[in-house]
Motif scaffolding. Structure first.
Motif, PDB file in Angstrom:
ATOM      1  N   ILE A  96      64.702 -11.901  25.529  1.00  0.00           N
ATOM      2  CA  ILE A  96      64.220 -11.996  24.644  1.00  0.00           C
ATOM      3  C   ILE A  96      64.538 -13.104  23.588  1.00  0.00           C
ATOM      4  O   ILE A  96      64.332 -13.821  22.442  1.00  0.00           O
ATOM      5  N   PHE A 103      58.046 -17.472  20.905  1.00  0.00           N
ATOM      6  CA  PHE A 103      56.848 -16.958  20.804  1.00  0.00           C
ATOM      7  C   PHE A 103      56.067 -17.563  19.813  1.00  0.00           C
ATOM      8  O   PHE A 103      56.321 -17.865  19.009  1.00  0.00           O
ATOM      9  N   ASP A 107      50.982 -15.344  21.481  1.00  0.00           N
ATOM     10  CA  ASP A 107      52.109 -13.789  22.030  1.00  0.00           C
ATOM     11  C   ASP A 107      52.199 -12.668  20.642  1.00  0.00           C
ATOM     12  O   ASP A 107      52.111 -11.658  21.071  1.00  0.00           O
ATOM     13  N   VAL A 111      50.263  -8.993  21.816  1.00  0.00           N
ATOM     14  CA  VAL A 111      51.510  -7.945  22.052  1.00  0.00           C
ATOM     15  C   VAL A 111      50.557  -6.509  21.254  1.00  0.00           C
ATOM     16  O   VAL A 111      51.194  -5.574  21.391  1.00  0.00           O
ATOM     17  N   HIS A 138      56.918  -5.153  27.109  1.00  0.00           N
ATOM     18  CA  HIS A 138      58.519  -5.493  27.681  1.00  0.00           C
ATOM     19  C   HIS A 138      58.002  -6.564  28.250  1.00  0.00           C
ATOM     20  O   HIS A 138      59.196  -7.736  28.612  1.00  0.00           O
ATOM     21  N   ILE A 141      57.097  -9.759  26.891  1.00  0.00           N
ATOM     22  CA  ILE A 141      58.676 -10.609  25.449  1.00  0.00           C
ATOM     23  C   ILE A 141      58.947 -11.393  27.127  1.00  0.00           C
ATOM     24  O   ILE A 141      59.370 -12.375  26.567  1.00  0.00           O
ATOM     25  N   LEU A 189      60.718 -11.566  16.908  1.00  0.00           N
ATOM     26  CA  LEU A 189      60.092 -12.407  17.313  1.00  0.00           C
ATOM     27  C   LEU A 189      58.763 -13.313  15.996  1.00  0.00           C
ATOM     28  O   LEU A 189      58.907 -14.559  16.340  1.00  0.00           O
TER      29      LEU A 189
END
Lengths: 221, 221
Positions: A96, A103, A107, A111, A138, A141, A189
């Motif tokens: 991450i 990101f 994206d 999510v 998960h 990401i 993020l």
DNA sequence: ATTATTCAGATTATCGATAATGATAATCGA
DNA sequence: TCGATTATCATTATCGATAATCTGAATAAT
């Protein structure tokens, strides 16, 4: 026409996912035999197609293939689960960190969308969908970290932990909201802050372990 | 009689090892296609048998299967190799810590024997045998840790590092004696001293990385 | 009683042929 | 010419049948 590209379930994939689901739900307990021919009869496909599915399940660590002696659902042990958890934390935290930099808004939306579905699945009591969506989030990401070769290792660790958890204790129904649980991660993020994201991810995984697999908790210094 | 149990390479195993060898020696470069039918012709077996071998190679991370679009030799990237190295170190260090407690005299003899073979292989210039024996030694030690489910992950990391090393630089012939290189590890195992063994293993792997894959070195804080 | 041997069943391993798929080249109609 | 459709080709996916191997129980030999 209408090249709808609902391509794509090969038959082997169908069998793979069906058996995977059964294993993860505990419908087939650890150590149970999985017989190629009888699965073939059940899914209306040939033995070879089942074999491919079993090979893929082995890749995910969900079954053990033992040559002419048959295939069984994988067994788990606490010592192994601890190492799996360590690897998982290491990978997702570093992953991450990379992902945070690249990101995109798209994206994030993606999510968010999964989180919504997860809420609904939980409301509907679909335990399997919940866990699949969690893994999907998960993995999504992690994928942004551009460490493709590590994805299968991460998936393996995650699945092993799932198997260990379900095998060693009864299902708890009380769980916090997925949206709530992932909020710090999403914020980090959105802010594209690697350190904050890494910390949020570490906290999140640690909390999940604490809730679902207490025996692992003490081993994570 | 004499149930010698040189049981036995199934044909799929033969293909698996043959292709694996070619990949690890760099005879088939990263990204090259592996065609099921032509491999079948070459090895005098059916496409299905080759397919099984390829599925197993995928499990080891040595090939990428892309559905109807074919199978290619896996590619490596430095960012991935770094993570693989970290996992490998974590696993082997923790593994030998466990192994040290249960390592028997017979186990020690077994490894000594492999080291002898390794010396001979090196003298004979058999690069592949050298690397296979090295992997075998490390896996033998790790196996004593009783973390079976982690073995495939460790193998994957080791193979990935090998692939990365061979893909990114030419072969160096100058290498120190295997017996010498593994001596601190063997001593610690003989003394059944977990901490000493862990430290010896960490040093050993670090040295190997320094020698063979300098790009990885700097990333290992 | 213990150790070999044989044999039947269950199960995986292998084969050869055919179907499905994806990419690219060829074709056709505006 | 250009875009869309169709044909072709290389390759994987699937099938049904047969061979090889393992296990365990029944039997024979020591």
């Amino acid at each position: 026409m209408y090249n709808f590209k609902f391509s794509t379930l090969t038959k082997g994939s169908t069998v793979f996912h069906a058996v995977r689901r059964r294993i993860l739900l505990g419908e087939i307990p650890s150590g149970s035999p999985l017989v190629e021919q009888s699965l073939g009869r059940e899914f209306n496909c040939s033995q070879g197609t089942v074999r491919e599915a079993l090979l893929r399940l082995q890749e995910d660590g969900l079954v053990e293939r033992r040559g002419y002696r048959g295939t069984i659902v994988a067994r788990t042990y606490v010592t192994e689960a601890i190492q799996m958890a360590k690897i998982r934390i290491g990978l997702e935290v570093e992953g991450i960190r990379q992902a945070a930099l690249s990101f995109t808004t798209k994206d994030l939306e993606n999510v968010e969308n999964m989180l919504d579905k997860m809420e609904k699945a939980m409301a509907g009591g679909d335990q399997y969908a919940v866990s699949e969506l969690d893994r999907l989030i998960h993995m999504t990401i992690f994928r942004a970290s551009n460490l493709k070769a590590l994805e299968s290792i991460l998936m393996r660790c995650t699945l092993h932990m799932h198997l260990f958890t379900f095998g060693s204790q009864e299902t708890k129904d009380l769980r916090m909201s997925p949206t709530e649980a992932h909020k710090p991660i999403m914020q980090a993020l959105a802010a594209q802050n690697p350190d904050q994201a890494a910390e949020a991810m570490r906290d999140h995984i640690t909390q999940v372990i604490e809730l679902w697999a207490p025996p692992l908790k003490s081993a994570l210094d």
